[in-house]
Design a protein around this motif. Structure first.
Motif, PDB file in Angstrom:
ATOM      1  N   ALA A   1      29.988  -5.967   7.608  1.00 33.18           N
ATOM      2  CA  ALA A   1      31.127  -6.429   6.814  1.00 33.18           C
ATOM      3  C   ALA A   1      30.906  -6.117   5.338  1.00 33.18           C
ATOM      4  O   ALA A   1      31.810  -5.656   4.643  1.00 33.18           O
ATOM      5  CB  ALA A   1      31.335  -7.935   7.012  1.00 33.18           C
ATOM      6  N   GLY A   2      29.693  -6.348   4.877  1.00 28.60           N
ATOM      7  CA  GLY A   2      29.374  -6.074   3.477  1.00 28.60           C
ATOM      8  C   GLY A   2      29.496  -4.596   3.164  1.00 28.60           C
ATOM      9  O   GLY A   2      29.994  -4.192   2.108  1.00 28.60           O
ATOM     10  N   GLU A   3      29.056  -3.784   4.106  1.00 27.08           N
ATOM     11  CA  GLU A   3      29.148  -2.335   3.937  1.00 27.08           C
ATOM     12  C   GLU A   3      30.611  -1.907   3.845  1.00 27.08           C
ATOM     13  O   GLU A   3      30.984  -1.047   3.042  1.00 27.08           O
ATOM     14  CB  GLU A   3      28.448  -1.690   5.140  1.00 27.08           C
ATOM     15  N   ALA A   4      31.458  -2.518   4.660  1.00 30.75           N
ATOM     16  CA  ALA A   4      32.888  -2.199   4.621  1.00 30.75           C
ATOM     17  C   ALA A   4      33.454  -2.488   3.239  1.00 30.75           C
ATOM     18  O   ALA A   4      34.251  -1.713   2.705  1.00 30.75           O
ATOM     19  CB  ALA A   4      33.630  -3.000   5.684  1.00 30.75           C
ATOM     20  N   VAL A   5      33.029  -3.602   2.653  1.00 31.33           N
ATOM     21  CA  VAL A   5      33.492  -3.948   1.315  1.00 31.33           C
ATOM     22  C   VAL A   5      33.103  -2.862   0.326  1.00 31.33           C
ATOM     23  O   VAL A   5      33.916  -2.426  -0.498  1.00 31.33           O
ATOM     24  CB  VAL A   5      32.913  -5.309   0.875  1.00 31.33           C
ATOM     25  N   ALA A   6      31.865  -2.412   0.415  1.00 25.03           N
ATOM     26  CA  ALA A   6      31.402  -1.360  -0.493  1.00 25.03           C
ATOM     27  C   ALA A   6      32.274  -0.120  -0.358  1.00 25.03           C
ATOM     28  O   ALA A   6      32.639   0.515  -1.349  1.00 25.03           O
ATOM     29  CB  ALA A   6      29.948  -1.038  -0.212  1.00 25.03           C
ATOM     30  N   ARG A   7      32.618   0.214   0.885  1.00 23.79           N
ATOM     31  CA  ARG A   7      33.431   1.418   1.095  1.00 23.79           C
ATOM     32  C   ARG A   7      34.849   1.241   0.576  1.00 23.79           C
ATOM     33  O   ARG A   7      35.437   2.177   0.035  1.00 23.79           O
ATOM     34  CB  ARG A   7      33.502   1.745   2.572  1.00 23.79           C
ATOM     35  N   ILE A   8      35.394   0.050   0.750  1.00 25.81           N
ATOM     36  CA  ILE A   8      36.753  -0.202   0.266  1.00 25.81           C
ATOM     37  C   ILE A   8      36.796  -0.036  -1.244  1.00 25.81           C
ATOM     38  O   ILE A   8      37.699   0.602  -1.800  1.00 25.81           O
ATOM     39  CB  ILE A   8      37.211  -1.621   0.658  1.00 25.81           C
ATOM     40  N   VAL A   9      35.811  -0.600  -1.898  1.00 21.23           N
ATOM     41  CA  VAL A   9      35.749  -0.524  -3.352  1.00 21.23           C
ATOM     42  C   VAL A   9      35.486   0.912  -3.807  1.00 21.23           C
ATOM     43  O   VAL A   9      36.099   1.390  -4.766  1.00 21.23           O
ATOM     44  CB  VAL A   9      34.665  -1.496  -3.849  1.00 21.23           C
ATOM     45  N   ALA A  10      34.616   1.600  -3.090  1.00 18.86           N
ATOM     46  CA  ALA A  10      34.313   2.987  -3.457  1.00 18.86           C
ATOM     47  C   ALA A  10      35.527   3.885  -3.283  1.00 18.86           C
ATOM     48  O   ALA A  10      35.657   4.902  -3.958  1.00 18.86           O
ATOM     49  CB  ALA A  10      33.160   3.503  -2.607  1.00 18.86           C
TER      50      ALA A  10
ATOM     51  N   LEU B   1      43.411   1.820   3.203  1.00 16.12           N
ATOM     52  CA  LEU B   1      42.566   0.693   3.588  1.00 16.12           C
ATOM     53  C   LEU B   1      42.267   0.730   5.080  1.00 16.12           C
ATOM     54  O   LEU B   1      41.125   0.574   5.516  1.00 16.12           O
ATOM     55  CB  LEU B   1      43.256  -0.625   3.229  1.00 16.12           C
ATOM     56  N   LEU B   2      43.308   0.929   5.878  1.00 14.82           N
ATOM     57  CA  LEU B   2      43.121   0.933   7.330  1.00 14.82           C
ATOM     58  C   LEU B   2      42.205   2.068   7.750  1.00 14.82           C
ATOM     59  O   LEU B   2      41.378   1.928   8.651  1.00 14.82           O
ATOM     60  CB  LEU B   2      44.477   1.021   8.036  1.00 14.82           C
ATOM     61  N   GLU B   3      42.348   3.206   7.070  1.00 14.45           N
ATOM     62  CA  GLU B   3      41.461   4.338   7.355  1.00 14.45           C
ATOM     63  C   GLU B   3      40.005   3.934   7.113  1.00 14.45           C
ATOM     64  O   GLU B   3      39.127   4.170   7.943  1.00 14.45           O
ATOM     65  CB  GLU B   3      41.828   5.455   6.386  1.00 14.45           C
ATOM     66  N   VAL B   4      39.770   3.335   5.962  1.00 11.12           N
ATOM     67  CA  VAL B   4      38.407   2.928   5.620  1.00 11.12           C
ATOM     68  C   VAL B   4      37.891   1.906   6.626  1.00 11.12           C
ATOM     69  O   VAL B   4      36.768   1.997   7.114  1.00 11.12           O
ATOM     70  CB  VAL B   4      38.353   2.324   4.192  1.00 11.12           C
ATOM     71  N   ILE B   5      38.715   0.943   6.960  1.00 15.38           N
ATOM     72  CA  ILE B   5      38.276  -0.119   7.875  1.00 15.38           C
ATOM     73  C   ILE B   5      37.997   0.445   9.257  1.00 15.38           C
ATOM     74  O   ILE B   5      37.013   0.096   9.916  1.00 15.38           O
ATOM     75  CB  ILE B   5      39.312  -1.258   7.924  1.00 15.38           C
ATOM     76  N   ARG B   6      38.877   1.335   9.690  1.00 12.25           N
ATOM     77  CA  ARG B   6      38.652   1.904  11.032  1.00 12.25           C
ATOM     78  C   ARG B   6      37.342   2.655  11.103  1.00 12.25           C
ATOM     79  O   ARG B   6      36.671   2.638  12.124  1.00 12.25           O
ATOM     80  CB  ARG B   6      39.810   2.816  11.417  1.00 12.25           C
ATOM     81  N   ALA B   7      36.981   3.293  10.002  1.00  6.55           N
ATOM     82  CA  ALA B   7      35.727   4.057  10.000  1.00  6.55           C
ATOM     83  C   ALA B   7      34.520   3.171   9.759  1.00  6.55           C
ATOM     84  O   ALA B   7      33.383   3.652   9.729  1.00  6.55           O
ATOM     85  CB  ALA B   7      35.804   5.135   8.922  1.00  6.55           C
ATOM     86  N   SER B   8      34.737   1.872   9.560  1.00  4.23           N
ATOM     87  CA  SER B   8      33.616   1.019   9.148  1.00  4.23           C
ATOM     88  C   SER B   8      33.004   0.236  10.298  1.00  4.23           C
ATOM     89  O   SER B   8      32.143  -0.598  10.088  1.00  4.23           O
ATOM     90  CB  SER B   8      34.105   0.011   8.091  1.00  4.23           C
ATOM     91  N   GLY B   9      33.465   0.475  11.514  1.00  2.00           N
ATOM     92  CA  GLY B   9      32.844  -0.197  12.649  1.00  2.00           C
ATOM     93  C   GLY B   9      33.398  -1.570  12.943  1.00  2.00           C
ATOM     94  O   GLY B   9      32.727  -2.408  13.543  1.00  2.00           O
ATOM     95  N   ALA B  10      34.635  -1.840  12.536  1.00  2.00           N
ATOM     96  CA  ALA B  10      35.234  -3.143  12.853  1.00  2.00           C
ATOM     97  C   ALA B  10      35.510  -3.225  14.346  1.00  2.00           C
ATOM     98  O   ALA B  10      35.954  -2.261  14.951  1.00  2.00           O
ATOM     99  CB  ALA B  10      36.543  -3.294  12.075  1.00  2.00           C
TER     100      ALA B  10
END
Lengths: 368, 426, 471
Positions: free
Chosen positions: C232-241, C294-303
């Motif tokens: 989850a924390g990693e996803a946050v980093a990616r969203i911000v990046a 956002l959805l693209e990033v989240i989908r790639a983040s292992g949710a």
């Protein structure tokens, strides 16, 4: 009269040297690049502390969206580094191209047209290290975007004009820079029409980067964001504005706002005064200023008036006082920095007493 | 919260009271949900403050009489339960606490007499009716009586409705979809028998056979909330045993009664009847809830559109969690424009006999409620509780706008009968 | 010189029903939301006007009696804890919204106005008051100003200080001062900025001018479930990046999810190790484009599960669980300590892993709820005060977490303030000269140290010049 006469100018290279200088001298006048010409004329007995040697980015982690830099760092250098990572200080620090330093921007409390969207310099500062009137190095705030520990010295230093402490290091938060922009210039028949549309924009759903009024009747509206939705937003905005609108994009668009930031619209050698205001006071001020031959610009959705006049802005003092407004000299001849009616005196005096009990940094900026 | 309550000292309810105190984390989210806090603005008159004071008393750190004025001012509306994120079962603290406190405190004589009078008359229609017949003509003398009795006189209707006993069984119209037992209530039978009649007609119209058990009496709500546990159990026991257990639901149309009956498990904790009481409690449904679950046969459209504001009785919304069902029933009437008043979650000040025992606070709340209802622009007010109806009527009248106030069942009844909602006098 | 009744002359200012001295009355005010600290005041007064507040403060200054201002008493750092031998000035009757000016986009309010009431008053004009602490239904503006309160939505628009334009206050020595005005811009030092967050140590704000902003046109709220907190924390980093700037970015871990579900039934997935709540807000067209990214990033983040709120009521439901999470934790444990540390966002993962290790070391469960966008953690340390030694262990664990935050370059408090709870830790963040400057500033406003005495600063020896002042 020139900006300042030659006297003791000391140029420290480290924070420790700043402290030594403060302790060793009776009256210290900090300055950065001298871009705010009305504010850089020290009295003859003051020792000028030139901070341009205290420059450099101390820390910047793009993933953190924060940076820390020494007070004398030129803003344009910081903005260059931020831009390389797609980040920015959204509030368009003024006079950056002219060489303004970060410390100077903070000490004068100046924000450009971009402050409309997310706030001005005070809303982005996170931490400060300053040398107080006792020569001590004091830290306030921190380097993280959320911090409620201790008193908020970073905010206090915004607008302190070098009278509460010497700003040697500052930490700021930054935002991602919008990937595209567009600007609309729209002319109306009269001031009150332009103001009416300005007011409607203030409560509209549009997320505007900047909203300026060029009296008497021109609005400048800037939007920024993802390129894929920019056109749709632009069209919607144009339909809303319904006046004689002209769209500006690309390099020309950027230069429009560059010019505003640099006060390029102020005639050469004229004085410039910053007047915080609210939209409903604009017509009143306009009425009083029209006879003076002043050139004006209202920025940030009518939150600030920039008033340029040919002579000494002391002439504005009476008008501002009558209207219950205050002003800050920015460019032009030196004089008491704060004009007009300023209500913070009682509280401000106590702050001064605490941080500079011996008055090493000169009188309070609202006192003659 | 931490506590040192000697749980065993209080019998089986001690455990429940302690649990409620433990669940409270003192966060204060309940403050603005509390009508008395909104009126008085003091921590002692908030749920958080009362929980703390009750804890101190149970621990022996504070005298019952010191905490009493504040606990007494609690409306029992349970708005705090709705607002509480920690799941504090406030009712499981305040009801047993009141019972405990009645046993140990010393009330001034005037209060004791008033309480005795109320509990000796209100639960018994046979006593209440003749008393009101005497009392009503005395209304013009209201200026001469003490404030509490004045409040009582002000709440009375202009005239006493004729007594109309319900039959023992009301058959279902058409195909029978369900069979229920109805609590006829006590005060309601005297002051507003038309509510029961409207209720049975509406139920019957919806294919529900209604049994009105003889031998039932007051459900015990008034006594329970007054801390008269023994008296409450006496009344409740009779009612409990008069209800058959082979019905699809035990129906109430007065919010205070429904919520009290749902608390029978708590009331009889530590007593022989606990299991039977709990079983009955499980079957209790407010009539609006029952009809909504059954599926209301929509009434015909109204002859002309009418704006109706729905008032949530606190004992229906907070205590029983019934909010959407009555709204759905009303919204199913074509031509009925349902309006939502502001501050919907705040009690009107009725809360059982509260408006008799704390007239100033009740007045303030009643006035605020009337103002909110009027602000919706409604022509009619609908609600599910006799106490609220009386309180709201009184305060609408006192601000000069006596809108008709109807029970939800009365609205449905008139819609079915093709009768207008607004022509009858209040 | 002590009189028999130390507050005799105070009674002249207030009618009997607005000066509380009976045991039951004082008991109710002994604590705020931080129940670890209790103190009985001499009296509680309930002013109804600004003049009464001023008179009371002047009385305190004359009689040298400490005072604590109190709104709804929801402080999580003991900010409204009474000072023994002092009085409590309860401000909740100063609850008038004096003026809403939709053209100027301001509201002028008294300190006892609940936070959410400001937005309610502004709603008819399409405006609202942005800072949203989770207690906003109850907490007051006065308290928000004292502690520079934050909330879930301050990532994009800042905290209370960024929304206060002007203040009129009575300082502890009785002088009434003004600062700021109606404009978001100013000249001279930002005096409003130094008053906000001063934790009641300067005086009492009497009238506050707040900035109102237009309601965002659109919200798009996404809830994503993850198999671990790190993910989850990693996803946050990616969203911000990715350059996105959400209005809010929150994470809750398994324990917090459990509590929230039991309390509110928001429909959070019970088997997730962590959930991420991301809310985009702004102009509709822009929000839709951002949502796609956002959805693209989240989908790639292992949710393991992604849910998008379809309407306002679904959105409210997602938030209800998060906003009630602290108090909901009361269902899991008889006691808890809620903390408020900050770490640089890029070190969140590290901080969480360390908290996990500490939790195991001390044998206490820790639920985590936090503002992932700005690295503001709220570990909730669960304990049972009746078990011998557990409170001490919980306090030690709490201390270690604070040290951790400072060590990683963060802060001991993101939004709850220092108050009583963390005063001993202030020297971890600030050195001697920093604290000295703060003390000088405080004394410039409050020479007798009667305003919220004993809070924020670490305890020091009694200054001899204050001898003779009541404790």
């Amino acid at each position: 009269m020139s900006a300042y006469t030659v006297r003791d100018v000391l140029r420290p290279k480290t924070i420790g040297e700043v402290q030594e200088i403060v302790r060793a001298h009776r009256y210290i006048f900090p300055r950065g690049a001298g871009t705010k010409t009305a504010l850089v004329s020290p009295p003859p007995e003051a020792t000028v502390l030139d901070l341009s040697g205290l420059a450099g980015i101390v820390e910047y982690d793009p993933a953190e969206f924060t940076f820390t830099a020494l007070g004398g760092t030129p803003v344009r250098e910081i903005e260059r580094v931020l831009a390389a990572h797609g980040q920015e200080l959204p509030f368009d620090p003024p006079l950056a191209a002219a060489g303004a330093t970060l410390g100077g921007v903070v000490a004068c409390g100046l924000s450009g047209p971009g402050r409309y969207r997310y706030g001005g310099v005070r809303d982005f500062i996170l931490g400060v290290r300053f040398v107080d009137g006792l020569g001590d190095l004091v830290r306030g705030g921190g380097r993280v975007v959320k911090n409620a520990a201790g008193f908020d010295f970073p905010k206090l230093m915004v607008g302190s004009l070098g009278r509460l402490g010497v700003l040697v290091e500052l930490a700021f938060k930054v935002f991602p820079a919008p990937k595209s922009h567009a600007t609309v210039r729209v002319a109306f028949a009269r001031l009150d029409e332009a103001l009416e549309v300005l007011l409607r924009l203030l409560t509209s759903p549009f997320d505007l980067c900047s909203l300026d009024l060029e009296p008497p009747n021109v609005l400048w509206v800037r939007i920024g964001g993802l390129p894929e939705s920019l056109d749709a937003r632009l069209h919607r905005l144009l339909a809303f504005l319904d006046g004689h609108a002209e769209v500006v994009q690309g390099a020309e668009e950027r230069s429009v706002w560059e010019r505003v930031r640099e006060f390029g619209w102020v005639p050469a050698a004229w004085a410039l005064v910053k007047v915080p205001i609210t939209p409903r006071r604009i017509s009143e001020l306009e009425e009083r200023l029209s006879g003076l031959g002043a050139v004006r610009r209202y920025s940030a959705g009518g939150a600030v008036a920039w008033v340029a006049c040919p002579g000494d802005p002391q002439a504005l003092d009476g008008i501002l006082t009558e209207l219950g407004l205050s002003g800050l000299r920015v460019l032009g001849p030196p004089g008491p920095p704060i004009l007009g009616a300023w209500i913070g005196g009682a509280f401000g005096r106590r702050v001064k007493q605490a941080l500079d009990p011996d008055g090493r940094f000169g009188p309070l900026p609202w006192e003659p | 919260m931490q506590h040192t309550i000697p749980v065993q000292r209080y019998g089986p309810v001690g455990e429940k009271m302690a649990r409620a105190v433990e669940a409270c984390v003192h966060c204060g989210f309940c403050l603005l949900a509390c009508p008395t806090y909104r009126v008085l603005g003091e921590e002692m008159d908030s749920p958080r403050g009362r929980i703390f004071l009750m804890k101190e008393v149970l621990e022996g750190r504070l005298g019952v009489d010191e905490a009493a004025p504040f606990v007494d001012r609690c409306l029992g509306c349970l708005g705090c339960v709705t607002a509480c994120p920690s799941g504090v079962r406030y009712e499981e603290l305040v009801t047993p606490f009141r019972e405990f406190s009645e046993r140990t405190r010393r009330r001034p004589a005037g209060e004791r007499i008033l309480r005795w009078m109320l509990l000796a008359t209100l639960p018994y229609p046979a006593r209440l009716r003749p008393l009101l017949r005497i009392g009503l003509p005395l209304r013009p003398l209201r200026g001469l009586v003490p404030p509490r009795l004045r409040a009582l006189l002000d709440l009375l209707p202009p005239h006493l409705p004729r007594a109309r006993t319900l039959p023992e069984v009301i058959p279902a119209e058409g195909k029978r979809r369900a069979r229920v037992a109805l609590l006829a209530g006590c005060v309601q039978q005297v002051l507003a028998p038309e509510i029961n009649w409207a209720t049975v007609r509406v139920l019957s119209r919806n294919g529900v056979e209604v049994v009105v058990p003889r031998g039932q009496i007051c459900c015990g709500a008034l006594a329970m909330h007054a801390g008269e546990g023994g008296k409450a159990r006496d009344l409740a026991r009779r009612t409990l045993f008069s209800f058959p257990d082979d019905v699809d639901g035990v129906i109430t149309n007065a919010a205070g009664c429904g919520s009290a009956m749902r608390e029978y498990g708590l009331l009889f904790t530590g007593h022989a009847e606990r299991d039977r009481a709990t079983a009955l409690a499980r079957k209790v449904r407010d009539v609006s809830e029952f009809l909504d679950a059954l599926g209301l046969i929509p009434p015909p459209p109204l002859a002309r559109p009418v704006r109706v504001a729905y008032h949530d009785a606190c004992h229906l919304a907070h205590a029983q969690g019934v909010r959407e069902a009555p709204r759905r029933l009303l919204a199913s009437i074509e031509g009925l424009d349902l309006l939502e008043p502001g501050e919907a979650d705040i009690c009107c000040g009725s809360a059982g006999t509260y408006n008799l025992e704390h007239p100033e606070i009740a007045s303030e709340l009643g006035r605020r409620k009337a103002t909110q209802l009027l602000a919706t622009g409604a022509e009619v007010v609908a609600t599910g509780n006799i106490g609220c109806m009386v309180q709201i009527r009184t305060h609408l009248t006192s601000v000069g706008r006596p809108l008709p106030v109807l029970h939800t069942m009365e609205v449905l009844d008139r819609a079915y009968a093709g009768e207008p909602l607004t022509d009858r006098s209040v | 010189m002590r009189t028999a009744d130390p507050i005799a002359s105070l009674r002249a200012i207030y009618p009997r029903e607005r000066i509380l001295t009976r045991p039951a009355e004082l008991a109710a005010y002994e604590s705020d939301a931080l129940t670890a600290f209790r103190a009985r005041p001499l009296a509680v007064v309930l002013p109804q006007t600004q003049e009464e507040v001023i008179e009371t403060v002047r009385w305190c200054a004359r009689e040298r009696v400490p005072f604590v201002a109190r709104g709804s008493g929801t402080s999580l750092s003991g900010g409204s804890l009474p000072v023994p031998g002092g009085i409590v000035i309860a401000l909740n009757r100063l609850n008038r919204i004096l003026r809403v000016d939709p053209e100027a986009r301001i509201a002028v309010v008294e300190p006892g106005v609940p936070n959410l009431e400001v937005s309610r008053a502004a709603a008819p004009y399409g405006l609202y008051y942005a800072p949203d602490p989770s207690s906003q239904g109850v907490c007051t503006i006065g308290g928000n100003v004292a502690f520079n309160s934050g909330g879930a939505h301050c990532l994009k628009y800042g905290m209370t200080a960024n929304h206060v334009l002007g203040i009129k206050a009575v300082l502890a020595d009785g002088e009434v001062v003004q600062m700021g005005g109606e404009s978001p811009e100013g000249v001279g030092p930002d005096l409003v900025g130094i008053f906000v967050g001063s934790e009641g140590l300067f005086g009492i704000a009497l009238e506050i001018t707040l900035r109102l902003v237009p309601r965002p046109e659109a919200y798009r709220t996404v809830m994503a479930a993850y198999p671990s907190l790190e993910a989850a924390g990693e996803a946050v980093a990616r969203i911000v990046a990715a350059g996105l700037l959400p209005g809010a970015l929150e994470i809750m871990d398994r324990l917090a999810i459990e509590a929230a579900e039991a309390a509110v039934g928001a429909g959070y997935p019970r088997d997730a190790a962590a959930i991420l709540i991301v809310e985009l807000e702004g102009e509709a067209a822009e929000v839709e484009s951002e949502l796609a990214h956002l959805l693209e990033v989240i989908r790639a983040s292992g949710a393991t599960e992604v849910r998008l709120a379809r309407d306002e009521s679904e959105r409210q439901r997602i938030w209800k669980g998060r906003k009630g999470a602290f108090s909901a934790v009361g269902r899991l444990s008889p006691d808890y300590i809620v903390q408020d540390g900050v770490v640089p966002r890029t070190r969140l993962g590290e901080a969480l892993a360390e908290i996990e290790r500490l939790s195991r070391k001390y044998g206490l469960r820790v639920a985590n709820v936090f503002h992932a966008g700005d690295g503001n953690l709220h570990p909730l340390i669960l304990y049972d005060g009746r078990t011998p030694g557990e409170l001490e262990r919980a306090e030690h664990l709490a201390g270690e977490i604070l040290h951790l935050c400072v060590r990683l370059g963060g802060s001991i408090t993101g939004e709850h303030g220092v108050g009583m709870e963390k005063r001993a830790y202030l020297p971890e963040m600030f050195g001697k000269t920093d604290l000295e400057a703060m003390r000088r500033l405080r004394r410039a406003m409050d020479p007798l140290e009667i305003a919220n005495r004993g809070k924020m600063f670490p305890p020091e020896e009694v200054r001899p010049e204050l001898a003779g002042v009541r404790p």
